[in-house]
Design a protein around this motif. Structure first.
Motif, PDB file in Angstrom:
ATOM      1  N   VAL A  19       2.551  66.175   0.720  1.00 33.12           N
ATOM      2  CA  VAL A  19       2.109  66.977  -0.428  1.00 33.12           C
ATOM      3  C   VAL A  19       2.958  68.235  -0.596  1.00 33.12           C
ATOM      4  O   VAL A  19       2.610  69.134  -1.364  1.00 33.12           O
ATOM      5  CB  VAL A  19       0.611  67.348  -0.324  1.00 33.12           C
ATOM      6  CG1 VAL A  19      -0.246  66.099  -0.312  1.00 33.12           C
ATOM      7  CG2 VAL A  19       0.327  68.222   0.895  1.00 33.12           C
ATOM      8  N   GLY A  20       4.077  68.317   0.120  1.00 29.20           N
ATOM      9  CA  GLY A  20       5.042  69.383  -0.126  1.00 29.20           C
ATOM     10  C   GLY A  20       4.854  70.655   0.666  1.00 29.20           C
ATOM     11  O   GLY A  20       5.372  71.709   0.274  1.00 29.20           O
ATOM     12  N   ILE A  21       4.145  70.594   1.795  1.00 27.49           N
ATOM     13  CA  ILE A  21       3.962  71.779   2.638  1.00 27.49           C
ATOM     14  C   ILE A  21       5.034  71.790   3.721  1.00 27.49           C
ATOM     15  O   ILE A  21       5.175  70.827   4.483  1.00 27.49           O
ATOM     16  CB  ILE A  21       2.548  71.811   3.256  1.00 27.49           C
ATOM     17  CG1 ILE A  21       1.516  72.064   2.156  1.00 27.49           C
ATOM     18  CG2 ILE A  21       2.441  72.875   4.339  1.00 27.49           C
ATOM     19  CD1 ILE A  21       0.096  72.179   2.646  1.00 27.49           C
ATOM     20  N   THR A  22       5.799  72.861   3.769  1.00 24.65           N
ATOM     21  CA  THR A  22       6.853  72.994   4.775  1.00 24.65           C
ATOM     22  C   THR A  22       6.261  73.358   6.132  1.00 24.65           C
ATOM     23  O   THR A  22       5.155  73.898   6.215  1.00 24.65           O
ATOM     24  CB  THR A  22       7.859  74.085   4.359  1.00 24.65           C
ATOM     25  OG1 THR A  22       7.156  75.330   4.179  1.00 24.65           O
ATOM     26  CG2 THR A  22       8.552  73.713   3.056  1.00 24.65           C
ATOM     27  N   MET A  23       6.985  73.067   7.193  1.00 22.88           N
ATOM     28  CA  MET A  23       6.567  73.352   8.574  1.00 22.88           C
ATOM     29  C   MET A  23       5.118  72.919   8.826  1.00 22.88           C
ATOM     30  O   MET A  23       4.252  73.720   9.186  1.00 22.88           O
ATOM     31  CB  MET A  23       6.733  74.832   8.891  1.00 22.88           C
ATOM     32  CG  MET A  23       8.164  75.327   8.817  1.00 22.88           C
ATOM     33  SD  MET A  23       8.353  77.074   9.294  1.00 22.88           S
ATOM     34  CE  MET A  23       7.596  77.883   7.868  1.00 22.88           C
ATOM     35  N   PRO A  24       4.817  71.639   8.585  1.00 22.31           N
ATOM     36  CA  PRO A  24       3.424  71.182   8.661  1.00 22.31           C
ATOM     37  C   PRO A  24       2.776  71.371  10.022  1.00 22.31           C
ATOM     38  O   PRO A  24       1.570  71.653  10.097  1.00 22.31           O
ATOM     39  CB  PRO A  24       3.515  69.696   8.284  1.00 22.31           C
ATOM     40  CG  PRO A  24       4.943  69.316   8.502  1.00 22.31           C
ATOM     41  CD  PRO A  24       5.732  70.538   8.219  1.00 22.31           C
ATOM     42  N   GLU A  25       3.546  71.213  11.125  1.00 16.93           N
ATOM     43  CA  GLU A  25       2.956  71.393  12.459  1.00 16.93           C
ATOM     44  C   GLU A  25       2.452  72.819  12.629  1.00 16.93           C
ATOM     45  O   GLU A  25       1.391  73.050  13.225  1.00 16.93           O
ATOM     46  CB  GLU A  25       3.978  71.055  13.550  1.00 16.93           C
ATOM     47  CG  GLU A  25       4.336  69.573  13.652  1.00 16.93           C
ATOM     48  CD  GLU A  25       5.365  69.144  12.615  1.00 16.93           C
ATOM     49  OE1 GLU A  25       5.901  70.029  11.886  1.00 16.93           O
ATOM     50  OE2 GLU A  25       5.627  67.932  12.508  1.00 16.93           O
ATOM     51  N   LYS A  26       3.198  73.781  12.101  1.00 15.47           N
ATOM     52  CA  LYS A  26       2.772  75.184  12.180  1.00 15.47           C
ATOM     53  C   LYS A  26       1.523  75.411  11.339  1.00 15.47           C
ATOM     54  O   LYS A  26       0.603  76.128  11.756  1.00 15.47           O
ATOM     55  CB  LYS A  26       3.900  76.094  11.690  1.00 15.47           C
ATOM     56  CG  LYS A  26       3.530  77.575  11.659  1.00 15.47           C
ATOM     57  CD  LYS A  26       4.659  78.412  11.079  1.00 15.47           C
ATOM     58  CE  LYS A  26       4.239  79.873  10.959  1.00 15.47           C
ATOM     59  NZ  LYS A  26       5.315  80.712  10.349  1.00 15.47           N
ATOM     60  N   ARG A  27       1.473  74.809  10.167  1.00 11.40           N
ATOM     61  CA  ARG A  27       0.319  75.003   9.265  1.00 11.40           C
ATOM     62  C   ARG A  27      -0.973  74.486   9.885  1.00 11.40           C
ATOM     63  O   ARG A  27      -2.054  75.016   9.610  1.00 11.40           O
ATOM     64  CB  ARG A  27       0.553  74.296   7.925  1.00 11.40           C
ATOM     65  CG  ARG A  27       1.853  74.642   7.226  1.00 11.40           C
ATOM     66  CD  ARG A  27       2.032  76.110   6.989  1.00 11.40           C
ATOM     67  NE  ARG A  27       3.307  76.383   6.319  1.00 11.40           N
ATOM     68  CZ  ARG A  27       3.872  77.572   6.276  1.00 11.40           C
ATOM     69  NH1 ARG A  27       3.290  78.617   6.841  1.00 11.40           N
ATOM     70  NH2 ARG A  27       5.035  77.739   5.654  1.00 11.40           N
ATOM     71  N   LEU A  28      -0.882  73.447  10.708  1.00 11.22           N
ATOM     72  CA  LEU A  28      -2.088  72.900  11.343  1.00 11.22           C
ATOM     73  C   LEU A  28      -2.783  73.956  12.201  1.00 11.22           C
ATOM     74  O   LEU A  28      -4.012  73.926  12.359  1.00 11.22           O
ATOM     75  CB  LEU A  28      -1.733  71.686  12.213  1.00 11.22           C
ATOM     76  CG  LEU A  28      -1.255  70.419  11.489  1.00 11.22           C
ATOM     77  CD1 LEU A  28      -0.894  69.340  12.504  1.00 11.22           C
ATOM     78  CD2 LEU A  28      -2.313  69.904  10.510  1.00 11.22           C
ATOM     79  N   ARG A  29      -2.031  74.895  12.750  1.00 13.82           N
ATOM     80  CA  ARG A  29      -2.600  75.911  13.635  1.00 13.82           C
ATOM     81  C   ARG A  29      -3.040  77.165  12.881  1.00 13.82           C
ATOM     82  O   ARG A  29      -3.618  78.073  13.464  1.00 13.82           O
ATOM     83  CB  ARG A  29      -1.570  76.292  14.712  1.00 13.82           C
ATOM     84  CG  ARG A  29      -1.135  75.131  15.600  1.00 13.82           C
ATOM     85  CD  ARG A  29      -0.309  75.600  16.785  1.00 13.82           C
ATOM     86  NE  ARG A  29       0.948  76.212  16.363  1.00 13.82           N
ATOM     87  CZ  ARG A  29       2.080  75.540  16.138  1.00 13.82           C
ATOM     88  NH1 ARG A  29       2.089  74.215  16.295  1.00 13.82           N
ATOM     89  NH2 ARG A  29       3.178  76.169  15.771  1.00 13.82           N
ATOM     90  N   GLN A  30      -2.755  77.210  11.582  1.00 11.49           N
ATOM     91  CA  GLN A  30      -3.110  78.386  10.797  1.00 11.49           C
ATOM     92  C   GLN A  30      -4.496  78.253  10.179  1.00 11.49           C
ATOM     93  O   GLN A  30      -5.069  77.161  10.110  1.00 11.49           O
ATOM     94  CB  GLN A  30      -2.063  78.618   9.696  1.00 11.49           C
ATOM     95  CG  GLN A  30      -0.700  79.046  10.241  1.00 11.49           C
ATOM     96  CD  GLN A  30       0.294  79.316   9.132  1.00 11.49           C
ATOM     97  OE1 GLN A  30       0.487  78.498   8.224  1.00 11.49           O
ATOM     98  NE2 GLN A  30       0.955  80.473   9.194  1.00 11.49           N
ATOM     99  N   TYR A  31      -5.025  79.398   9.704  1.00 14.09           N
ATOM    100  CA  TYR A  31      -6.332  79.440   9.054  1.00 14.09           C
ATOM    101  C   TYR A  31      -6.134  79.548   7.538  1.00 14.09           C
ATOM    102  O   TYR A  31      -5.075  79.982   7.069  1.00 14.09           O
ATOM    103  CB  TYR A  31      -7.147  80.624   9.585  1.00 14.09           C
ATOM    104  CG  TYR A  31      -7.595  80.438  11.012  1.00 14.09           C
ATOM    105  CD1 TYR A  31      -8.852  79.907  11.299  1.00 14.09           C
ATOM    106  CD2 TYR A  31      -6.747  80.758  12.072  1.00 14.09           C
ATOM    107  CE1 TYR A  31      -9.268  79.710  12.615  1.00 14.09           C
ATOM    108  CE2 TYR A  31      -7.147  80.560  13.393  1.00 14.09           C
ATOM    109  CZ  TYR A  31      -8.403  80.035  13.655  1.00 14.09           C
ATOM    110  OH  TYR A  31      -8.798  79.825  14.952  1.00 14.09           O
TER     111      TYR A  31
END
Length: 295
Positions: free
Chosen positions: A133-145
């Motif tokens: 869906v076009g989100i960069t650095m997806p592994e990092k985003r998983l850990r974000q709120y």
């Protein structure tokens, strides 16, 4: 002949308030959604668009009830509480996402609800969906709120969650309301691309005719709990028949300098009466509008 993904007949919705008589919100709606198309449902706030869609998902408030409805999904009858393979994107991702949980938690929960796999495998699948869906650095985003992401990224997360549920029908309820114009265009383009790639049927709920113009093959116009006109996008834009549809089209900003915006409040739209009898006037095989029966 076009095959329908969804057929709704005689859907009526009431709200029950304490120490007050029931109020009818949705009046005997009949609706078909062609398979593989993007169908727009347009109307002002309070016209009944969102509550109609929530009734399909069985997520109505406790004091709201439905009656007399018949549903067919892919030509198969659907029971009163039976879940259909549909997912919904809500208009405000900040309230739809739990602020105390990470993005990864939300996505993994959806995956593990329907598939048996380890948390690590689910996280890998979630990261792949975020990338889709076009989100960069997806592994990092998983850990974000949620509060650490922009509004556009949060909406992309909501789209990823919906797709992970493997729907055949995707309902997008005002998906660009809280976004600026540039991000709106990106989200709409994403929905259109995913609809083609995933072979989805999409219902796009909006108050903005400008949104449906470039997105939808057909449009249904809602007013005061009724569908007052429906047809192909070309028929609705170039040959509107119901007064309310005409006034909605007049309210689209033209961008002309010095021209005042058209006010629906000052318009002469026919208001519908709860005890009146209405019928559809057929204009073409795909175009019809609501008229009140005389006598």
């Amino acid at each position: 002949m076009t095959e329908n993904m969804l057929d709704i007949t005689n859907l009526t919705i009431w709200v029950a308030k304490k120490d007050a008589p029931k109020k009818m919100l949705i009046h005997d709606i009949q609706m078909t959604v062609p398979k593989g198309e993007i169908v727009g449902i347009v109307g002002e706030s309070g016209s009944g668009k969102s509550i109609t869609m929530k009734s399909l998902m069985h997520i109505l408030p406790e004091n709201v009830e439905t009656a007399n409805a018949g549903f067919l999904f892919n030509n198969r009858p659907v029971g009163p509480q039976e879940r259909i393979p549909a997912a919904m994107i809500f208009q405000d991702p900040m309230t739809a996402l739990n602020p105390l949980r990470t993005i990864g938690y939300h996505l993994v929960e959806v995956i593990r609800r329907s598939e048996k796999m380890s948390k690590k495998e689910a996280e890998q699948l979630a990261a792949a969906e975020l990338a889709k869906v076009g989100i960069t650095m997806p592994e990092k985003r998983l850990r974000q709120y949620p509060h650490e992401l922009s509004g556009g990224m949060r909406q992309r997360v909501m789209i990823a969650m919906a797709l992970l549920a493997k729907p055949e029908l995707l309902i997008a309820d005002e998906p660009t309301t809280a976004l600026d114009v540039t991000i709106q265009a990106q989200i709409l383009s994403l929905i259109r691309r995913l609809q083609r790639e995933e072979q989805l049927t999409v219902i796009l709920v909006t108050h903005d005719f400008g949104v449906v113009a470039g997105m939808c093959q057909s449009i249904k116009v809602m007013y005061q709990g009724r569908i007052v006109e429906e047809g192909t996008t070309e028929e609705i834009f170039y040959d509107p028949r119901h007064d309310y549809t005409k006034n909605l089209l007049k309210a689209i900003p033209t961008g002309e300098k010095g021209k005042r915006l058209y006010s629906l409040g000052s318009s002469s739209s026919d208001s519908t009466e709860s005890d009146a009898v209405y019928t559809f006037q057929q204009v073409s095989p795909t175009h019809r509008y609501l008229v009140k029966q005389e006598g």
